[in-house]
Design a protein around this motif. Structure first.
Motif, PDB file in Angstrom:
ATOM      1  N   MET A   1      16.409  56.978 -67.924  1.00  0.00           N
ATOM      2  CA  MET A   1      17.857  57.157 -67.995  1.00  0.00           C
ATOM      3  C   MET A   1      18.253  57.426 -69.449  1.00  0.00           C
ATOM      4  O   MET A   1      17.943  56.623 -70.338  1.00  0.00           O
ATOM      5  N   PRO A   2      18.937  58.534 -69.718  1.00  0.00           N
ATOM      6  CA  PRO A   2      19.364  58.814 -71.092  1.00  0.00           C
ATOM      7  C   PRO A   2      20.499  57.883 -71.518  1.00  0.00           C
ATOM      8  O   PRO A   2      21.187  57.295 -70.679  1.00  0.00           O
ATOM      9  N   ALA A   3      20.676  57.748 -72.834  1.00  0.00           N
ATOM     10  CA  ALA A   3      21.748  56.891 -73.342  1.00  0.00           C
ATOM     11  C   ALA A   3      23.111  57.392 -72.893  1.00  0.00           C
ATOM     12  O   ALA A   3      24.017  56.604 -72.602  1.00  0.00           O
ATOM     13  N   ASP A   4      23.277  58.714 -72.814  1.00  0.00           N
ATOM     14  CA  ASP A   4      24.537  59.316 -72.352  1.00  0.00           C
ATOM     15  C   ASP A   4      24.276  60.055 -71.045  1.00  0.00           C
ATOM     16  O   ASP A   4      23.573  61.069 -71.038  1.00  0.00           O
ATOM     17  N   PRO A   5      24.812  59.557 -69.938  1.00  0.00           N
ATOM     18  CA  PRO A   5      24.504  60.197 -68.647  1.00  0.00           C
ATOM     19  C   PRO A   5      25.028  61.627 -68.550  1.00  0.00           C
ATOM     20  O   PRO A   5      24.502  62.422 -67.765  1.00  0.00           O
ATOM     21  N   LYS A   6      26.028  61.978 -69.333  1.00  0.00           N
ATOM     22  CA  LYS A   6      26.611  63.320 -69.247  1.00  0.00           C
ATOM     23  C   LYS A   6      25.691  64.396 -69.813  1.00  0.00           C
ATOM     24  O   LYS A   6      25.931  65.591 -69.601  1.00  0.00           O
ATOM     25  N   THR A   7      24.638  63.969 -70.519  1.00  0.00           N
ATOM     26  CA  THR A   7      23.709  64.946 -71.079  1.00  0.00           C
ATOM     27  C   THR A   7      22.600  65.316 -70.099  1.00  0.00           C
ATOM     28  O   THR A   7      21.753  66.150 -70.428  1.00  0.00           O
ATOM     29  N   SER A   8      22.601  64.704 -68.922  1.00  0.00           N
ATOM     30  CA  SER A   8      21.534  64.942 -67.945  1.00  0.00           C
ATOM     31  C   SER A   8      22.126  65.428 -66.625  1.00  0.00           C
ATOM     32  O   SER A   8      23.109  64.857 -66.127  1.00  0.00           O
ATOM     33  N   LEU A   9      21.515  66.449 -66.059  1.00  0.00           N
ATOM     34  CA  LEU A   9      21.962  66.936 -64.761  1.00  0.00           C
ATOM     35  C   LEU A   9      21.725  65.893 -63.678  1.00  0.00           C
ATOM     36  O   LEU A   9      22.476  65.813 -62.701  1.00  0.00           O
ATOM     37  N   THR A  10      20.692  65.076 -63.846  1.00  0.00           N
ATOM     38  CA  THR A  10      20.368  64.075 -62.838  1.00  0.00           C
ATOM     39  C   THR A  10      21.367  62.923 -62.831  1.00  0.00           C
ATOM     40  O   THR A  10      21.704  62.396 -61.770  1.00  0.00           O
TER      41      THR A  10
ATOM     42  N   THR B   1      26.898  52.726 -69.528  1.00  0.00           N
ATOM     43  CA  THR B   1      26.552  52.591 -70.950  1.00  0.00           C
ATOM     44  C   THR B   1      25.267  51.786 -71.033  1.00  0.00           C
ATOM     45  O   THR B   1      25.042  50.873 -70.242  1.00  0.00           O
ATOM     46  N   LEU B   2      24.437  52.129 -72.020  1.00  0.00           N
ATOM     47  CA  LEU B   2      23.129  51.485 -72.160  1.00  0.00           C
ATOM     48  C   LEU B   2      22.973  50.992 -73.592  1.00  0.00           C
ATOM     49  O   LEU B   2      23.048  51.772 -74.529  1.00  0.00           O
ATOM     50  N   ASP B   3      22.754  49.679 -73.743  1.00  0.00           N
ATOM     51  CA  ASP B   3      22.511  49.078 -75.055  1.00  0.00           C
ATOM     52  C   ASP B   3      21.009  48.827 -75.193  1.00  0.00           C
ATOM     53  O   ASP B   3      20.464  47.916 -74.566  1.00  0.00           O
ATOM     54  N   SER B   4      20.342  49.635 -76.015  1.00  0.00           N
ATOM     55  CA  SER B   4      18.886  49.526 -76.137  1.00  0.00           C
ATOM     56  C   SER B   4      18.463  48.268 -76.876  1.00  0.00           C
ATOM     57  O   SER B   4      17.317  47.838 -76.754  1.00  0.00           O
ATOM     58  N   THR B   5      19.377  47.650 -77.648  1.00  0.00           N
ATOM     59  CA  THR B   5      19.042  46.445 -78.396  1.00  0.00           C
ATOM     60  C   THR B   5      19.076  45.204 -77.508  1.00  0.00           C
ATOM     61  O   THR B   5      18.166  44.369 -77.553  1.00  0.00           O
ATOM     62  N   THR B   6      20.110  45.084 -76.698  1.00  0.00           N
ATOM     63  CA  THR B   6      20.242  43.914 -75.822  1.00  0.00           C
ATOM     64  C   THR B   6      19.623  44.130 -74.453  1.00  0.00           C
ATOM     65  O   THR B   6      19.387  43.166 -73.726  1.00  0.00           O
TER      66      THR B   6
END
Length: 296
Positions: free
Chosen positions: A173-182, A189-194
Protein backbone atom coordinates in the motif's frame (compact mmCIF):
# COMPACT_ATOMS: atom_id res chain seq x y z
CA UNK A 1 22.08 -2.46 34.63
CA UNK A 2 23.01 -2.88 38.24
CA UNK A 3 25.57 -0.08 38.31
CA UNK A 4 25.87 2.62 40.97
CA UNK A 5 23.12 5.15 40.41
CA UNK A 6 23.44 8.81 41.14
CA UNK A 7 22.13 9.77 44.55
CA UNK A 8 22.17 6.20 45.95
CA UNK A 9 24.58 4.26 48.12
CA UNK A 10 27.08 5.11 50.85
CA UNK A 11 30.74 6.01 50.52
CA UNK A 12 32.26 8.80 48.41
CA UNK A 13 29.24 9.10 46.09
CA UNK A 14 27.50 11.93 48.02
CA UNK A 15 30.70 14.00 47.95
CA UNK A 16 31.18 13.14 44.31
CA UNK A 17 27.62 14.20 43.54
CA UNK A 18 28.28 17.62 45.06
CA UNK A 19 31.35 17.94 42.88
CA UNK A 20 29.36 16.92 39.81
CA UNK A 21 26.62 19.44 40.58
CA UNK A 22 29.20 22.17 41.10
CA UNK A 23 30.91 21.20 37.87
CA UNK A 24 27.62 21.22 35.95
CA UNK A 25 27.54 24.98 36.07
CA UNK A 26 30.99 25.19 34.52
CA UNK A 27 29.90 23.00 31.60
CA UNK A 28 28.37 26.11 30.07
CA UNK A 29 30.82 27.09 27.39
CA UNK A 30 32.83 23.86 27.81
CA UNK A 31 33.99 21.90 24.80
CA UNK A 32 31.36 19.26 23.92
CA UNK A 33 31.46 16.75 21.07
CA UNK A 34 28.86 14.18 20.06
CA UNK A 35 28.70 11.21 17.72
CA UNK A 36 26.64 8.09 17.06
CA UNK A 37 27.86 4.52 16.76
CA UNK A 38 25.92 1.42 15.73
CA UNK A 39 27.07 -2.12 16.44
CA UNK A 40 25.33 -5.50 16.10
CA UNK A 41 24.21 -7.21 19.28
CA UNK A 42 26.72 -9.58 20.94
CA UNK A 43 29.66 -7.85 19.21
CA UNK A 44 32.49 -5.82 20.76
CA UNK A 45 32.76 -2.04 20.49
CA UNK A 46 35.14 0.79 21.40
CA UNK A 47 33.59 4.03 22.65
CA UNK A 48 36.04 6.90 22.35
CA UNK A 49 36.56 9.70 24.85
CA UNK A 50 37.28 12.59 22.49
CA UNK A 51 37.24 15.01 25.43
CA UNK A 52 40.50 13.57 26.80
CA UNK A 53 42.50 14.65 23.77
CA UNK A 54 41.89 18.31 24.57
CA UNK A 55 43.17 18.06 28.16
CA UNK A 56 46.51 17.37 29.84
CA UNK A 57 47.85 13.99 30.89
CA UNK A 58 46.87 14.58 34.53
CA UNK A 59 43.19 15.17 33.71
CA UNK A 60 40.48 13.47 35.79
CA UNK A 61 38.12 11.24 33.77
CA UNK A 62 34.58 10.18 34.60
CA UNK A 63 32.19 8.06 32.56
CA UNK A 64 28.39 8.09 32.78
CA UNK A 65 25.67 6.12 31.03
CA UNK A 66 22.33 7.78 30.29
CA UNK A 67 19.19 5.96 29.16
CA UNK A 68 15.98 7.94 29.30
CA UNK A 69 15.79 9.60 32.71
CA UNK A 70 18.29 7.16 34.26
CA UNK A 71 21.88 8.28 34.77
CA UNK A 72 24.53 5.77 35.89
CA UNK A 73 28.04 6.73 37.00
CA UNK A 74 30.17 3.70 36.09
CA UNK A 75 33.75 5.03 36.11
CA UNK A 76 35.06 7.48 38.70
CA UNK A 77 37.99 7.69 41.06
CA UNK A 78 40.03 5.56 38.69
CA UNK A 79 37.73 2.52 39.07
CA UNK A 80 34.93 0.80 37.18
CA UNK A 81 31.75 -0.03 39.08
CA UNK A 82 29.83 -3.29 38.96
CA UNK A 83 28.91 -4.93 36.64
CA UNK A 84 31.19 -3.07 34.23
CA UNK A 85 34.35 -4.46 35.83
CA UNK A 86 33.93 -7.76 34.00
CA UNK A 87 32.56 -6.30 30.77
CA UNK A 88 34.53 -3.12 30.10
CA UNK A 89 38.23 -2.38 29.60
CA UNK A 90 39.22 1.20 30.41
CA UNK A 91 41.86 3.35 28.74
CA UNK A 92 42.47 7.08 28.81
CA UNK A 93 41.07 7.59 25.32
CA UNK A 94 38.22 5.03 25.23
CA UNK A 95 36.33 2.21 26.87
CA UNK A 96 36.06 -1.21 25.26
CA UNK A 97 33.03 -3.51 25.61
CA UNK A 98 33.87 -7.15 25.04
CA UNK A 99 30.23 -7.75 24.07
CA UNK A 100 27.11 -5.61 23.99
CA UNK A 101 23.40 -6.40 24.34
CA UNK A 102 20.30 -4.40 23.52
CA UNK A 103 20.27 -3.14 27.11
CA UNK A 104 23.50 -1.24 26.38
CA UNK A 105 21.77 1.07 23.91
CA UNK A 106 22.00 4.63 25.22
CA UNK A 107 24.24 7.67 25.63
CA UNK A 108 27.81 7.33 26.99
CA UNK A 109 29.22 10.53 28.44
CA UNK A 110 32.91 11.11 29.08
CA UNK A 111 33.78 14.16 31.19
CA UNK A 112 37.37 15.28 31.59
CA UNK A 113 38.54 17.91 34.09
CA UNK A 114 41.95 19.37 33.24
CA UNK A 115 44.62 20.92 35.43
CA UNK A 116 43.08 24.36 35.05
CA UNK A 117 39.65 22.96 36.06
CA UNK A 118 38.44 23.34 32.50
CA UNK A 119 35.85 20.70 31.63
CA UNK A 120 35.60 18.93 28.29
CA UNK A 121 32.77 16.55 27.49
CA UNK A 122 32.18 14.04 24.71
CA UNK A 123 29.05 12.00 24.08
CA UNK A 124 28.53 8.83 22.10
CA UNK A 125 25.03 7.62 21.28
CA UNK A 126 25.37 3.86 21.07
CA UNK A 127 22.75 1.92 19.14
CA UNK A 128 22.96 -1.84 19.55
CA UNK A 129 21.47 -3.27 16.39
CA UNK A 130 18.74 -5.88 16.88
CA UNK A 131 16.65 -7.17 13.96
CA UNK A 132 12.88 -6.85 14.34
CA UNK A 133 10.80 -9.76 15.54
CA UNK A 134 7.60 -10.89 13.88
CA UNK A 135 5.10 -8.02 14.18
CA UNK A 136 1.43 -8.34 15.11
CA UNK A 137 -1.27 -6.80 12.92
CA UNK A 138 -4.29 -5.52 14.87
CA UNK A 139 -7.06 -5.46 12.26
CA UNK A 140 -10.83 -5.28 12.90
CA UNK A 141 -12.62 -8.17 11.26
CA UNK A 142 -15.49 -5.88 10.20
CA UNK A 143 -15.89 -2.17 9.52
CA UNK A 144 -18.97 -0.16 8.67
CA UNK A 145 -18.84 1.76 5.41
CA UNK A 146 -18.63 5.48 6.09
CA UNK A 147 -17.08 5.02 9.55
CA UNK A 148 -13.45 5.22 10.73
CA UNK A 149 -11.23 2.14 11.09
CA UNK A 150 -7.80 1.89 12.72
CA UNK A 151 -5.29 -0.84 11.89
CA UNK A 152 -2.15 -1.07 14.07
CA UNK A 153 1.16 -2.88 13.61
CA UNK A 154 3.27 -3.56 16.73
CA UNK A 155 6.81 -4.91 17.21
CA UNK A 156 8.86 -4.82 20.42
CA UNK A 157 12.42 -6.05 19.79
CA UNK A 158 13.89 -4.09 16.89
CA UNK A 159 16.76 -1.63 17.53
CA UNK A 160 16.79 0.94 16.10
CA UNK A 161 12.97 1.04 16.13
CA UNK A 162 11.64 -0.33 12.85
CA UNK A 163 9.51 1.37 10.27
CA UNK A 164 6.31 -0.24 9.02
CA UNK A 165 4.60 -0.97 5.73
CA UNK A 166 1.13 -2.35 5.07
CA UNK A 167 -0.06 -4.83 2.45
CA UNK A 168 -3.58 -5.51 1.17
CA UNK A 169 -4.17 -8.77 -0.65
CA UNK A 170 -0.33 -9.13 -0.88
CA UNK A 171 0.02 -5.73 -2.60
CA UNK A 172 2.14 -2.98 -1.01
CA UNK A 173 0.00 0.00 0.00
CA UNK A 174 1.53 3.36 -0.99
CA UNK A 175 1.68 6.22 1.51
CA UNK A 176 -0.73 8.20 -0.70
CA UNK A 177 -3.54 6.06 -2.13
CA UNK A 178 -4.26 8.62 -4.86
CA UNK A 179 -0.94 7.82 -6.51
CA UNK A 180 -2.00 4.22 -7.23
CA UNK A 181 -4.65 2.96 -9.62
CA UNK A 182 -5.27 0.03 -7.28
CA UNK A 183 -5.87 2.11 -4.15
CA UNK A 184 -7.18 5.41 -5.49
CA UNK A 185 -10.75 4.52 -4.45
CA UNK A 186 -9.65 4.17 -0.82
CA UNK A 187 -9.20 7.00 1.64
CA UNK A 188 -6.50 6.28 4.22
CA UNK A 189 -3.39 7.65 5.92
CA UNK A 190 -0.35 5.56 6.80
CA UNK A 191 2.17 6.42 9.53
CA UNK A 192 5.32 4.38 8.84
CA UNK A 193 6.83 5.33 12.22
CA UNK A 194 3.96 4.20 14.45
CA UNK A 195 2.57 1.54 12.12
CA UNK A 196 -0.97 2.97 12.26
CA UNK A 197 -3.15 2.67 9.15
CA UNK A 198 -6.31 4.80 9.33
CA UNK A 199 -9.28 4.46 6.99
CA UNK A 200 -11.55 7.51 7.10
CA UNK A 201 -14.08 6.89 5.80
CA UNK A 202 -14.21 3.16 5.14
CA UNK A 203 -15.42 2.25 1.65
CA UNK A 204 -16.50 -0.97 0.02
CA UNK A 205 -13.10 -1.12 -1.72
CA UNK A 206 -11.38 -1.61 1.64
CA UNK A 207 -12.50 -5.22 2.10
CA UNK A 208 -9.48 -7.51 1.96
CA UNK A 209 -6.67 -9.36 3.73
CA UNK A 210 -4.21 -7.07 5.53
CA UNK A 211 -0.76 -7.70 7.00
CA UNK A 212 2.15 -5.45 7.97
CA UNK A 213 5.94 -5.58 7.65
CA UNK A 214 8.60 -4.27 10.07
CA UNK A 215 12.17 -3.45 9.01
CA UNK A 216 15.14 -1.51 10.42
CA UNK A 217 17.94 -2.46 8.00
CA UNK A 218 19.21 -5.01 10.52
CA UNK A 219 18.62 -8.57 9.39
CA UNK A 220 15.60 -9.31 7.23
CA UNK A 221 12.21 -7.63 7.32
CA UNK A 222 9.49 -9.48 9.22
CA UNK A 223 5.85 -9.88 8.17
CA UNK A 224 2.79 -10.42 10.35
CA UNK A 225 -0.03 -12.86 9.80
CA UNK A 226 -2.80 -11.66 7.46
CA UNK A 227 -6.17 -10.69 8.91
CA UNK A 228 -9.35 -10.27 6.85
CA UNK A 229 -11.40 -7.08 7.18
CA UNK A 230 -14.92 -6.93 5.77
CA UNK A 231 -16.36 -3.52 4.89
CA UNK A 232 -20.18 -3.60 4.89
CA UNK A 233 -23.20 -1.29 4.93
CA UNK A 234 -25.31 -0.82 8.02
CA UNK A 235 -27.79 -3.76 8.06
CA UNK A 236 -31.07 -1.81 8.14
CA UNK A 237 -33.14 -4.91 7.39
CA UNK A 238 -31.60 -6.77 10.30
CA UNK A 239 -32.27 -3.89 12.66
CA UNK A 240 -35.94 -3.70 11.56
CA UNK A 241 -36.35 -7.46 11.96
CA UNK A 242 -34.86 -7.33 15.45
CA UNK A 243 -37.27 -4.53 16.44
CA UNK A 244 -40.26 -6.51 15.10
CA UNK A 245 -39.21 -9.62 17.01
CA UNK A 246 -38.81 -7.58 20.19
CA UNK A 247 -42.29 -6.07 19.81
CA UNK A 248 -43.80 -9.53 19.27
CA UNK A 249 -42.11 -10.82 22.42
CA UNK A 250 -43.43 -7.87 24.42
CA UNK A 251 -46.94 -8.46 23.04
CA UNK A 252 -46.83 -12.13 24.04
CA UNK A 253 -45.68 -11.22 27.54
CA UNK A 254 -48.49 -8.66 27.89
CA UNK A 255 -51.07 -11.18 26.69
CA UNK A 256 -49.79 -13.77 29.13
CA UNK A 257 -50.11 -11.34 32.04
CA UNK A 258 -53.67 -10.37 31.00
CA UNK A 259 -54.74 -14.01 30.59
CA UNK A 260 -53.34 -14.99 34.00
CA UNK A 261 -55.09 -12.05 35.64
CA UNK A 262 -58.48 -12.92 34.13
CA UNK A 263 -58.15 -16.48 35.39
CA UNK A 264 -57.52 -15.30 38.92
CA UNK A 265 -53.90 -16.36 39.16
CA UNK A 266 -53.05 -13.04 40.76
CA UNK A 267 -55.98 -13.09 43.37
CA UNK A 268 -55.25 -13.61 47.11
CA UNK A 269 -57.09 -16.02 49.48
CA UNK A 270 -57.12 -13.27 52.13
CA UNK A 271 -58.37 -10.58 49.84
CA UNK A 272 -61.87 -10.50 51.43
CA UNK A 273 -64.10 -12.07 54.03
CA UNK A 274 -66.78 -14.64 53.32
CA UNK A 275 -69.76 -15.22 55.67
CA UNK A 276 -71.62 -18.52 55.73
CA UNK A 277 -75.05 -18.50 57.37
CA UNK A 278 -77.40 -21.44 57.88
CA UNK A 279 -81.08 -21.32 58.83
CA UNK A 280 -81.97 -22.56 62.33
CA UNK A 281 -83.59 -25.98 62.47
CA UNK A 282 -86.87 -26.73 64.31
CA UNK A 283 -86.32 -27.17 68.03
CA UNK A 284 -88.52 -27.30 71.05
CA UNK A 285 -89.05 -24.31 73.23
CA UNK A 286 -86.44 -23.97 75.92
CA UNK A 287 -83.95 -26.02 74.05
CA UNK A 288 -80.91 -24.21 72.90
CA UNK A 289 -78.69 -25.50 70.13
CA UNK A 290 -76.19 -23.65 68.01
CA UNK A 291 -77.48 -23.79 64.53
CA UNK A 292 -75.65 -21.01 62.78
CA UNK A 293 -72.03 -20.20 62.38
CA UNK A 294 -69.94 -17.47 60.96
CA UNK A 295 -66.77 -18.10 59.08
CA UNK A 296 -64.42 -15.18 58.79
Amino acid sequence: MAAARLGAGPGPLPVLLLLLCAAAGSLVGAQITSETKEVPENQSVDIPCSAYRSQGSDARIEWKFQKGSSLVLFYYGGQLTEPYKTRVQFSLTSIHFTTVTRADTGKYICEVVGDNSQIARSEVNLIVQVPPSKPVAHVPTSATIGSKALLRCTETDGSPPPTFQWYKNSMLMPADPKTSLTFRNSSYTLDSTTGVLTFEPVSSFDTGDYYCEASNNVGSAQKSEAVHMEASEVNVGGIVAAVVVLLMVLALVAFGVWFAYTRGFFSSDTAGKKVIYSQPSHRSEGEFKQTSSFLV
